[in-house]
Design an enzyme around this catalytic site. Structure first.
Site, PDB file in Angstrom:
ATOM      1  N   CYS A   3     -27.914   4.272  -6.896  1.00 29.95           N
ATOM      2  CA  CYS A   3     -27.231   4.850  -6.126  1.00 29.95           C
ATOM      3  C   CYS A   3     -27.366   3.196  -6.158  1.00 29.95           C
ATOM      4  O   CYS A   3     -27.069   2.240  -6.871  1.00 29.95           O
ATOM      5  CB  CYS A   3     -28.142   4.981  -4.614  1.00 29.95           C
ATOM      6  SG  CYS A   3     -29.521   4.065  -4.415  1.00 29.95           S
ATOM      7  N   ARG A   9     -31.623   7.059  -1.212  1.00 30.46           N
ATOM      8  CA  ARG A   9     -30.839   7.929  -1.805  1.00 30.46           C
ATOM      9  C   ARG A   9     -31.355   7.909  -3.529  1.00 30.46           C
ATOM     10  O   ARG A   9     -32.182   9.197  -3.521  1.00 30.46           O
ATOM     11  CB  ARG A   9     -29.335   7.991  -2.091  1.00 30.46           C
ATOM     12  CG  ARG A   9     -27.980   8.526  -1.117  1.00 30.46           C
ATOM     13  CD  ARG A   9     -27.083   8.014  -1.164  1.00 30.46           C
ATOM     14  NE  ARG A   9     -26.827   6.530  -1.633  1.00 30.46           N
ATOM     15  CZ  ARG A   9     -25.828   6.224  -1.764  1.00 30.46           C
ATOM     16  NH1 ARG A   9     -24.648   6.728  -2.052  1.00 30.46           N
ATOM     17  NH2 ARG A   9     -25.567   4.534  -1.934  1.00 30.46           N
ATOM     18  N   ASP A 118     -24.391   7.819   1.685  1.00 31.52           N
ATOM     19  CA  ASP A 118     -24.485   6.312   2.238  1.00 31.52           C
ATOM     20  C   ASP A 118     -25.456   7.024   3.062  1.00 31.52           C
ATOM     21  O   ASP A 118     -24.106   6.427   4.410  1.00 31.52           O
ATOM     22  CB  ASP A 118     -23.394   5.362   1.851  1.00 31.52           C
ATOM     23  CG  ASP A 118     -24.994   4.204   1.331  1.00 31.52           C
ATOM     24  OD1 ASP A 118     -25.706   4.497   2.272  1.00 31.52           O
ATOM     25  OD2 ASP A 118     -24.776   3.291   1.452  1.00 31.52           O
TER      26      ASP A 118
HETATM   27  P1  4NP Z   1     -28.701   3.707  -0.930  1.00 36.03           P
HETATM   28  O1  4NP Z   1     -27.890   3.121  -0.033  1.00 36.03           O
HETATM   29  O2  4NP Z   1     -27.630   2.852  -1.988  1.00 36.03           O
HETATM   30  O3  4NP Z   1     -28.719   4.633  -0.852  1.00 36.03           O
HETATM   31  O4  4NP Z   1     -30.350   2.556  -1.601  1.00 36.03           O
HETATM   32  C1  4NP Z   1     -28.085   1.493   0.738  1.00 36.03           C
HETATM   33  C2  4NP Z   1     -28.912   1.185   1.030  1.00 36.03           C
HETATM   34  C3  4NP Z   1     -29.115  -0.308   1.691  1.00 36.03           C
HETATM   35  C4  4NP Z   1     -27.252  -1.252   1.123  1.00 36.03           C
HETATM   36  C5  4NP Z   1     -26.390   0.128   1.504  1.00 36.03           C
HETATM   37  C6  4NP Z   1     -26.578   1.767   0.626  1.00 36.03           C
HETATM   38  N1  4NP Z   1     -27.407  -2.165   1.710  1.00 36.03           N
HETATM   39  O5  4NP Z   1     -25.914  -2.231   2.584  1.00 36.03           O
HETATM   40  O6  4NP Z   1     -27.893  -2.896   2.254  1.00 36.03           O
END
Ligand code: 4NP
Length: 149
Positions: A3, A9, A118
């Protein structure tokens, strides 16, 4: 499991996959990474830890890391949560990724390229929804690799 941040995720996908692989006694290894290094070394988001825990899966010991080119060499399958992750992995190593890059939900909904949304900026409900979508997708993923590949 890939991800963006490797804190929401893909740690859930890793925890769910580890759990199901163990239940089915399969000799497979699973890991998760982010396309970004924004959260390198951090544990999963508390909401992902809770969604997993409420489903009897412990992901609290996982730590975020950024994808490396070697991951494309080592792993037999690279499973991305959304289309941006998919493009980013493809760009990192077009030749290495070509035969083993998948969108997670396509195991469940073939060819639809639906994202695992997300949940980072949402509330806890979004994390439970992500859990349920991953739970069903990982079952379909395991069946796919056992049956056809
Ligand atoms: P992930 O979610 O890709 O599912 O781990 C996110 C975690 C952090 C961020 C964006 C999406 N961020 O902008 O820091």
């Amino acid at each position: 499991m890939v991800c963006l941040g490797n804190i929401c995720r893909s740690p859930l996908a890793e925890g769910i996959a580890r759990h199901k692989i163990k239940l089915r006694d399969l000799p497979w290894t699973v890991d998760s990474v982010g396309t970004s290094g924004w959260h390198q070394g951090e544990g999963p988001d508390k909401r992902s830890v809770k969604a997993a825990k409420d489903n009897h899966i412990d992901i609290s010991n996982l730590r975020a890391r950024q994808i490396q080119l070697d991951d494309l060499r080592i792993f037999d399958a690279l499973i991305t949560m959304d289309a941006q992750n998919y493009q980013d992995v493809k760009r990192l190593g077009p030749d290495l990724a070509s035969d083993k890059l998948f969108m997670m939900t396509n195991f469940l909904y073939p060819n639809q390229n639906k994202p695992v949304p997300d949940p980072y900026y949402g509330d806890m409900d979004g994390f439970y929804e992500v859990f349920d979508l991953l739970d069903a997708s990982v079952d379909a993923m395991i069946d796919y690799f056992l049956e056809e590949h």
